[in-house]
Design a protein around this motif. Structure first.
Motif, mmCIF file in Angstrom:
data_model
loop_
_atom_site.group_PDB
_atom_site.id
_atom_site.type_symbol
_atom_site.label_atom_id
_atom_site.label_comp_id
_atom_site.label_asym_id
_atom_site.label_seq_id
_atom_site.Cartn_x
_atom_site.Cartn_y
_atom_site.Cartn_z
ATOM 1 N N ARG A 65 0.870 -1.183 0.000
ATOM 2 C CA ARG A 65 0.000 0.000 0.000
ATOM 3 C C ARG A 65 0.901 1.225 0.000
ATOM 4 O O ARG A 65 1.318 1.716 1.051
ATOM 5 C CB ARG A 65 -0.884 -0.018 1.240
ATOM 6 C CG ARG A 65 -1.907 1.110 1.282
ATOM 7 C CD ARG A 65 -2.631 1.171 2.619
ATOM 8 N NE ARG A 65 -3.808 2.024 2.514
ATOM 9 C CZ ARG A 65 -5.026 1.595 2.230
ATOM 10 N NH1 ARG A 65 -5.261 0.320 2.023
ATOM 11 N NH2 ARG A 65 -6.024 2.469 2.141
ATOM 12 N N ALA A 66 1.215 1.718 -1.193
ATOM 13 C CA ALA A 66 2.142 2.849 -1.283
ATOM 14 C C ALA A 66 1.591 3.908 -2.223
ATOM 15 O O ALA A 66 1.134 3.580 -3.320
ATOM 16 C CB ALA A 66 3.504 2.371 -1.786
ATOM 17 N N ILE A 67 1.627 5.161 -1.785
ATOM 18 C CA ILE A 67 1.080 6.250 -2.592
ATOM 19 C C ILE A 67 2.057 7.426 -2.626
ATOM 20 O O ILE A 67 2.707 7.731 -1.623
ATOM 21 C CB ILE A 67 -0.306 6.701 -2.047
ATOM 22 C CG1 ILE A 67 -0.903 7.847 -2.886
ATOM 23 C CG2 ILE A 67 -0.231 7.086 -0.583
ATOM 24 C CD1 ILE A 67 -2.349 8.175 -2.543
ATOM 25 N N PHE A 68 2.174 8.042 -3.790
ATOM 26 C CA PHE A 68 2.903 9.306 -3.939
ATOM 27 C C PHE A 68 1.934 10.308 -4.545
ATOM 28 O O PHE A 68 1.387 10.061 -5.623
ATOM 29 C CB PHE A 68 4.133 9.134 -4.853
ATOM 30 C CG PHE A 68 4.828 10.444 -5.130
ATOM 31 C CD1 PHE A 68 5.710 10.984 -4.200
ATOM 32 C CD2 PHE A 68 4.586 11.150 -6.306
ATOM 33 C CE1 PHE A 68 6.344 12.202 -4.437
ATOM 34 C CE2 PHE A 68 5.212 12.365 -6.554
ATOM 35 C CZ PHE A 68 6.091 12.892 -5.615
ATOM 36 N N ALA A 69 1.692 11.420 -3.843
ATOM 37 C CA ALA A 69 0.671 12.365 -4.312
ATOM 38 C C ALA A 69 1.163 13.813 -4.296
ATOM 39 O O ALA A 69 0.360 14.739 -4.344
ATOM 40 C CB ALA A 69 -0.588 12.228 -3.466
ATOM 41 N N ASP A 70 2.483 14.000 -4.267
ATOM 42 C CA ASP A 70 3.016 15.358 -4.224
ATOM 43 C C ASP A 70 3.097 15.904 -5.654
ATOM 44 O O ASP A 70 4.180 16.100 -6.199
ATOM 45 C CB ASP A 70 4.391 15.344 -3.548
ATOM 46 C CG ASP A 70 4.781 16.720 -3.031
ATOM 47 O OD1 ASP A 70 3.924 17.632 -3.099
ATOM 48 O OD2 ASP A 70 5.928 16.883 -2.575
ATOM 49 N N VAL A 71 1.922 16.087 -6.257
ATOM 50 C CA VAL A 71 1.851 16.428 -7.681
ATOM 51 C C VAL A 71 1.040 17.708 -7.877
ATOM 52 O O VAL A 71 -0.093 17.811 -7.420
ATOM 53 C CB VAL A 71 1.199 15.271 -8.485
ATOM 54 C CG1 VAL A 71 1.105 15.618 -9.965
ATOM 55 C CG2 VAL A 71 1.992 13.978 -8.296
ATOM 56 N N ASP A 72 1.633 18.678 -8.559
ATOM 57 C CA ASP A 72 0.944 19.937 -8.852
ATOM 58 C C ASP A 72 -0.052 19.745 -9.994
ATOM 59 O O ASP A 72 0.075 18.820 -10.795
ATOM 60 C CB ASP A 72 1.972 21.009 -9.243
ATOM 61 C CG ASP A 72 2.810 21.435 -8.047
ATOM 62 O OD1 ASP A 72 2.217 21.896 -7.067
ATOM 63 O OD2 ASP A 72 4.051 21.299 -8.089
ATOM 64 N N PRO A 73 -1.045 20.673 -10.121
ATOM 65 C CA PRO A 73 -2.012 20.583 -11.227
ATOM 66 C C PRO A 73 -1.332 20.565 -12.598
ATOM 67 O O PRO A 73 -1.795 19.882 -13.505
ATOM 68 C CB PRO A 73 -2.856 21.841 -11.050
ATOM 69 C CG PRO A 73 -2.747 22.180 -9.602
ATOM 70 C CD PRO A 73 -1.373 21.760 -9.189
ATOM 71 N N ASN A 74 -0.237 21.314 -12.742
ATOM 72 C CA ASN A 74 0.603 21.190 -13.943
ATOM 73 C C ASN A 74 1.937 20.614 -13.466
ATOM 74 O O ASN A 74 2.803 21.352 -13.018
ATOM 75 C CB ASN A 74 0.802 22.554 -14.618
ATOM 76 C CG ASN A 74 -0.480 23.053 -15.281
ATOM 77 O OD1 ASN A 74 -1.095 22.346 -16.064
ATOM 78 N ND2 ASN A 74 -0.896 24.264 -14.946
ATOM 79 N N PRO A 75 2.099 19.279 -13.533
ATOM 80 C CA PRO A 75 3.264 18.648 -12.897
ATOM 81 C C PRO A 75 4.582 19.155 -13.471
ATOM 82 O O PRO A 75 4.685 19.440 -14.666
ATOM 83 C CB PRO A 75 3.082 17.160 -13.178
ATOM 84 C CG PRO A 75 1.928 17.007 -14.079
ATOM 85 C CD PRO A 75 1.212 18.304 -14.178
#
Length: 383
Positions: A65-75
């Protein structure tokens, strides 16, 4: 057609379309040999129920169970570096790219860059730059779209913004194409109206520009035409009634079709909206919708006959003018701002935006050649 649309396509990759098919996520990972996936999404989706469900499915199947969500609207490349670090530090062997365009684009790019030592800008979609890539270490990708717009789930590229120059770059490699796509319309029912409208108009813009592009690619042209028809029939329904699963499923198909079709080229709609999005952080699909009528007027001489044929297929009378009026009507139905000024953008940077627009890769597919002068006039027309 009933609301229970279900299909398995192997074009251009394996696509599993239908309600409830998120349940097949762990099997999709296993089919690609992924034992420890990293789910990549954006901040907005990180805490949502659909994301928790996806993580539960992976965990219950013994895939962690691993998540990466440090993403801007325009990555941008900073998000990308952080994502690759999370991928390597966690010892992951595959990516579940989950979300709208930003989550999908960044997820795909993380999987690709996990195998590279060169900077991401070395793989911009220019000539055969993609051949510089090391194939070893590129991780397999399962894509799970939660909007119906970019079609990034069936694309071989990602759009990454350079955080220093604010220019959007298209990073390309055949390995960006996900191995399995799960298109579950139930994941899109929670989209707010404004996002349904913006993403739906993005799909329409992809189809319209691909169809209008002068390059020879009859397969793409045919797909673009039917994609426009699906948007015409189902976007207003999805907008009015977010839980209409038949409309949602058809919009997911239209989004994938737009992305497949634009191998044939894009044009001024995207050449204008990429710099606007990079400089002002506007929603990409909504920006496309705002500039669309001005671009249709700009290209009229070159596409009048072609658009007449499209209008006939879409059941619109009056040729080019009928099609143009239909676009205006659709925009007002979906609450799209009429001009860039109405979107809250000032007309004080037209020179800079025009210079960026003619350098954008999309400009090359416009039916009328874009020059600095005519692009400035086009921008002024959008205000």
């Amino acid at each position: 057609m009933s609301s229970n649309i279900t299909a398995n396509w192997s074009y251009p990759t394996s696509v599993k379309l239908g309600r409830g098919r998120i349940a097949e996520l762990a099997d999709a990972c296993k089919s690609l040999g992924i034992k420890k996936p990293l789910l990549v999404t954006d901040r907005g989706l990180a805490s949502m129920a659909i994301t928790k469900t996806a993580l539960d499915i992976l965990e219950d199947a013994g895939l962690g169970r691993a998540i990466f969500a440090d993403v801007d609207p325009n990555p941008n490349e900073k998000n990308l570096e952080a994502g690759v670090r999370a991928f390597k530090d966690g010892g992951h062997d595959g990516v579940v790219a989950f979300g709208g365009g930003s989550g999908l684009d960044l997820g795909k790019c993380v999987a690709f860059m996990a195998g590279q030592t060169r900077p991401v800008w070395d793989f911009e979609d220019i000539g055969d730059w993609w051949t510089r890539a090391s194939l070893e270490g590129i991780a397999p990708i399962v894509a799970v779209p939660t909007t119906a717009g970019t079609g990034s789930e069936v694309g071989r590229a990602s759009v990454i913004t350079n955080s220093e120059t604010h220019v959007k770059k298209i990073i390309f490699h055949p390995k960006f194409l996900p191995g399995v796509v799960i298109s579950d319309p139930e994941l899109t029912v929670g989209m707010p109206k404004i996002i349904t409208a913006g993403t739906g108009m993005d799909a329409f813009a992809h189809c319209l520009e691909a169809y209008s592009s002068p390059f020879y690619h009859p397969m793409s042209a045919g797909i673009a035409l039917e994609g426009m028809r699906l948007v015409k029939e189902f976007l207003p329904r999805a907008y009015r009634e977010g839980t209409d699963l038949e409309a949602r499923a058809n919009m997911m198909a239209a989004a994938a079709m737009g992305a497949v079709a634009f191998q044939k080229g894009l044009g001024a709609i995207h050449a204008l909206s990429h710099p606007i999005g990079a400089v002002y952080n506007t929603h990409h699909g909504m920006t496309n919708a705002v500039v669309m009528p001005a671009v249709l007027r700009f290209n009229r001489k070159a596409i009048e006959e072609k658009i007449g044929r499209a209008a006939a297929y879409l059941g619109i009378s009056g040729g080019f003018d009928g099609f143009y009026d239909y676009v205006l009507k659709l925009r007002s139905e979906l609450g799209v701002p009429e001009t860039l000024s109405a979107m809250g953008i000032a007309a004080d940077r037209i020179d800079e935006l025009s210079a960026m627009a003619i350098e954008d890769p999309s400009a090359g597919g416009n039916p009328i050649a874009m020059t600095l002068e005519n692009t400035k006039a086009l921008f002024r027309d959008c205000f």
